[in-house]
Structures are given as C-alpha cells and as structure tokens.
Design a protein around this motif. Structure first.
Motif, PDB file in Angstrom:
ATOM      1  N   LEU A 137      20.037 -30.526   9.135  1.00 42.91           N
ATOM      2  CA  LEU A 137      20.278 -31.447  10.248  1.00 42.91           C
ATOM      3  C   LEU A 137      20.944 -32.695   9.686  1.00 42.91           C
ATOM      4  N   LYS A 138      22.229 -32.588   9.398  1.00 36.41           N
ATOM      5  CA  LYS A 138      23.017 -33.648   8.790  1.00 36.41           C
ATOM      6  C   LYS A 138      22.426 -34.039   7.442  1.00 36.41           C
ATOM      7  N   ASP A 139      21.838 -35.238   7.290  1.00 33.97           N
ATOM      8  CA  ASP A 139      21.314 -35.667   5.997  1.00 33.97           C
ATOM      9  C   ASP A 139      19.890 -35.171   5.746  1.00 33.97           C
ATOM     10  N   TYR A 140      19.303 -34.516   6.718  1.00 34.71           N
ATOM     11  CA  TYR A 140      17.931 -34.035   6.619  1.00 34.71           C
ATOM     12  C   TYR A 140      17.907 -32.507   6.566  1.00 34.71           C
ATOM     13  N   VAL A 141      16.745 -31.980   6.156  1.00 38.40           N
ATOM     14  CA  VAL A 141      16.467 -30.566   6.363  1.00 38.40           C
ATOM     15  C   VAL A 141      15.186 -30.460   7.172  1.00 38.40           C
ATOM     16  N   LYS A 142      15.131 -29.448   8.022  1.00 40.92           N
ATOM     17  CA  LYS A 142      13.927 -29.153   8.784  1.00 40.92           C
ATOM     18  C   LYS A 142      13.357 -27.846   8.253  1.00 40.92           C
ATOM     19  N   VAL A 143      12.137 -27.918   7.729  1.00 41.04           N
ATOM     20  CA  VAL A 143      11.469 -26.742   7.179  1.00 41.04           C
ATOM     21  C   VAL A 143      10.573 -26.162   8.261  1.00 41.04           C
ATOM     22  N   HIS A 144      10.945 -24.991   8.743  1.00 41.93           N
ATOM     23  CA  HIS A 144      10.184 -24.320   9.799  1.00 41.93           C
ATOM     24  C   HIS A 144       9.063 -23.516   9.151  1.00 41.93           C
ATOM     25  N   LEU A 145       7.838 -23.782   9.577  1.00 36.29           N
ATOM     26  CA  LEU A 145       6.658 -23.179   8.966  1.00 36.29           C
ATOM     27  C   LEU A 145       5.975 -22.199   9.908  1.00 36.29           C
ATOM     28  N   VAL A 146       5.187 -21.314   9.322  1.00 33.32           N
ATOM     29  CA  VAL A 146       4.414 -20.344  10.093  1.00 33.32           C
ATOM     30  C   VAL A 146       3.453 -21.105  11.022  1.00 33.32           C
ATOM     31  N   PRO A 147       3.481 -20.824  12.336  1.00 35.96           N
ATOM     32  CA  PRO A 147       2.545 -21.472  13.266  1.00 35.96           C
ATOM     33  C   PRO A 147       1.101 -21.161  12.868  1.00 35.96           C
ATOM     34  N   PRO A 148       0.186 -22.100  13.127  1.00 33.11           N
ATOM     35  CA  PRO A 148       0.334 -23.314  13.940  1.00 33.11           C
ATOM     36  C   PRO A 148       0.745 -24.544  13.148  1.00 33.11           C
ATOM     37  N   GLN A 149       1.188 -24.357  11.910  1.00 32.52           N
ATOM     38  CA  GLN A 149       1.605 -25.506  11.108  1.00 32.52           C
ATOM     39  C   GLN A 149       2.831 -26.169  11.731  1.00 32.52           C
TER      40      GLN A 149
ATOM     41  N   SER B 209      14.799 -15.163  -5.526  1.00 34.36           N
ATOM     42  CA  SER B 209      14.182 -13.886  -5.193  1.00 34.36           C
ATOM     43  C   SER B 209      13.475 -13.927  -3.840  1.00 34.36           C
ATOM     44  N   LYS B 210      13.231 -15.139  -3.330  1.00 34.40           N
ATOM     45  CA  LYS B 210      12.489 -15.280  -2.082  1.00 34.40           C
ATOM     46  C   LYS B 210      13.301 -15.917  -0.955  1.00 34.40           C
ATOM     47  N   PHE B 211      14.346 -16.661  -1.315  1.00 31.47           N
ATOM     48  CA  PHE B 211      15.117 -17.392  -0.310  1.00 31.47           C
ATOM     49  C   PHE B 211      16.610 -17.155  -0.509  1.00 31.47           C
ATOM     50  N   MET B 212      17.351 -17.155   0.619  1.00 31.06           N
ATOM     51  CA  MET B 212      18.794 -16.938   0.546  1.00 31.06           C
ATOM     52  C   MET B 212      19.510 -17.804   1.574  1.00 31.06           C
ATOM     53  N   ARG B 213      20.601 -18.402   1.151  1.00 29.09           N
ATOM     54  CA  ARG B 213      21.477 -19.138   2.062  1.00 29.09           C
ATOM     55  C   ARG B 213      22.260 -18.097   2.857  1.00 29.09           C
ATOM     56  N   ILE B 214      22.104 -18.092   4.177  1.00 23.05           N
ATOM     57  CA  ILE B 214      22.798 -17.098   4.998  1.00 23.05           C
ATOM     58  C   ILE B 214      23.811 -17.749   5.944  1.00 23.05           C
ATOM     59  N   HIS B 215      23.841 -19.074   5.937  1.00 18.42           N
ATOM     60  CA  HIS B 215      24.728 -19.816   6.826  1.00 18.42           C
ATOM     61  C   HIS B 215      24.853 -21.216   6.238  1.00 18.42           C
ATOM     62  N   ARG B 216      25.929 -21.900   6.524  1.00 17.62           N
ATOM     63  CA  ARG B 216      26.093 -23.249   5.970  1.00 17.62           C
ATOM     64  C   ARG B 216      24.952 -24.171   6.394  1.00 17.62           C
ATOM     65  N   SER B 217      24.251 -23.809   7.478  1.00 22.64           N
ATOM     66  CA  SER B 217      23.172 -24.663   7.975  1.00 22.64           C
ATOM     67  C   SER B 217      21.780 -24.048   7.846  1.00 22.64           C
ATOM     68  N   TYR B 218      21.668 -22.865   7.228  1.00 24.37           N
ATOM     69  CA  TYR B 218      20.363 -22.195   7.198  1.00 24.37           C
ATOM     70  C   TYR B 218      20.088 -21.506   5.864  1.00 24.37           C
ATOM     71  N   ILE B 219      18.840 -21.612   5.420  1.00 24.79           N
ATOM     72  CA  ILE B 219      18.295 -20.813   4.332  1.00 24.79           C
ATOM     73  C   ILE B 219      17.155 -19.989   4.926  1.00 24.79           C
ATOM     74  N   ALA B 220      17.132 -18.707   4.638  1.00 14.49           N
ATOM     75  CA  ALA B 220      16.113 -17.823   5.203  1.00 14.49           C
ATOM     76  C   ALA B 220      15.113 -17.406   4.133  1.00 14.49           C
ATOM     77  N   SER B 221      13.850 -17.299   4.541  1.00 13.45           N
ATOM     78  CA  SER B 221      12.831 -16.693   3.696  1.00 13.45           C
ATOM     79  C   SER B 221      12.948 -15.182   3.862  1.00 13.45           C
ATOM     80  N   LEU B 222      13.297 -14.491   2.797  1.00 13.26           N
ATOM     81  CA  LEU B 222      13.634 -13.066   2.905  1.00 13.26           C
ATOM     82  C   LEU B 222      12.472 -12.225   3.416  1.00 13.26           C
TER      83      LEU B 222
END
Length: 241
Positions: free
Chosen positions: A160-172, A191-204
C-alpha cells in the motif's frame, strides 16, 4: 545524523542547477551525481545506489515516469523518488510508482525541504528491517513497537504505497507496517513465500485454489502478475506432477 545520498535528474540546465543548490544547502542530503537524461541516470543509480532521486518527468528518449517503472522492476532496494515537473496532471501516476512526493515547478526551497524531510522520516522509520528467526517468526515494526508475527499465521502481504499490509489468519487483525514490499520480500524465506504480483506476496501453503491467472487465499483472489507467471508456474508444476 542520517545523511541521504541523492541524485538529481533533469534535462533543463537551470532546473538541474536549482535542485543541486537545494541539495547542497540541506544538511542531511549529499549530492552524489547529477544527470541530464534518464538513460544516464539508470546507469548511475545502479552504480551509486542512492537513497533518493529528484527526478524530472518530461525528458526525451526515456521519461522520468518510465525510469521509475523500470527501477521498480529491478532486483534490490529501489531508491526513494521525488518527482519534479511543470505539469500537475502527473500526480496520480506518480503515486502509482510509489513516489514519495511531487514538486510542481517552480518550487521554493521550503517546498523542497518539506519533501526531503518526508523522505528522511520514511528512511529513518525503515532503517531497521524486520528480522526473521529460524524461518518461523518475523519481528515487524508496527507503529512504535516491534511485533512478533508467526509466519504460519500470514496469509498474504499487500503493498500500500510506502506501507505493507500483512493479512493474518482470522481472528487475528491485519498489521500495517511502514516498509516496502521489496524490503520485506528479501527477508522472508523463499521456501514459504513468493512474490506473485508487484503488489502482493503470497504464503505458498495458504493457497487454496489456482486458476489460469489467479490464486485464491482465504476469501481473496489475487492475480498473478505477468512477470511472475513463469516462476510461479514452475512451483505449480511441482505440486501437480
């Protein structure tokens, strides 16, 4: 005191000299090079690795906006960018390439200093990158404290521009941290994370489904960017063969 290494880029000699003068009279800025075109600037940026680039937009052959996009695609840390231009219609596009600020010519030293201070604050906030411990936990700076986050609880990470938002497993609750996605990517275990888009890293291991151009994590659908498709396909091929 933090000192930021700077490069000034402008094809107009008077405008370039003005930025050089403003940099030289600012105690926490150090001018390392000046360029009168974006092609030369690309080479200089690779060599000098500056913290900040004051970048004109309208230049022949390669525009400042095109240079900013190219820098985002390069490996390593991208310098902070402050655009300088005589045209105000570039403002929105400037933020799309994560420019820290936008100076409309002719600008005063007060306006220049305000933009430089914004970069300084951002660099000081991000000077201490998050630390990963044994590929299990990461310490992430959130507001004024370091939060320990278990990597197994991370769904995906969004820029999110200069920030990152870390999406966590609910209810966190999701976390917002003032760092770049690229800086965080370099700290995460590949081995656990991959950049799949200029704006996203996914937990594999959180990917629940895959379509032709997207992945699904929890309730989110995330498009796989064009430049990441080949690398991601190699991972998928291992999963399904």
């Amino acid at each position: 005191m933090t000192v930021l290494k700077c490069i000034a880029v402008d094809d107009e000699p008077l405008a370039l000299r003005l930025v050089e003068t403003f940099i030289e009279q600012t105690p926490f800025l150090q001018l390392t090079s000046s360029c009168d075109n974006a092609v030369e600037a690309m080479s200089v940026i690779r060599e000098k690795q500056p913290d900040l680039v004051f970048l004109d937009i309208n230049m022949p052959n390669l525009t400042g906006m095109e240079l900013a996009r190219l820098l985002q695609e390069q490996p390593g840390t991208t310098p902070k960018i402050v655009f300088t231009t005589a045209y105000n219609h570039y403002a929105i596009e400037g933020y799309r390439v994560n420019a820290v600020d936008y100076l409309l010519k002719p600008f005063s030293y007060e306006e220049f200093l305000r933009a430089a201070n914004k970069v300084l604050e951002l660099c000081e906030e991000t000077s201490q990158l998050p630390t990963v411990i044994d590929d299990e936990f990461i310490f992430l700076k959130v507001e004024y404290q370091w939060i320990r986050v278990s990597l197994k609880d991370v769904l995906y990470i969004e820029s999110l521009k200069d920030y990152v938002k870390v999406h966590l497993v609910p209810p966190q609750k999701d976390l917002l941290s003032l760092i770049s996605l690229k800086a965080l990517e370099e700290k995460l275990p590949s081995s656990k994370f991959m950049r799949i888009h200029r704006s996203y890293i996914a937990s594999l291991d959180k990917i629940s489904a895959i379509s032709k151009n997207s992945i699904f994590i929890d309730k989110a659908e995330i498009t796989v960017g064009e430049q990441y498709k080949e690398t991601f396909k190699a991972i998928v091929d291992k999963w399904i063969k």
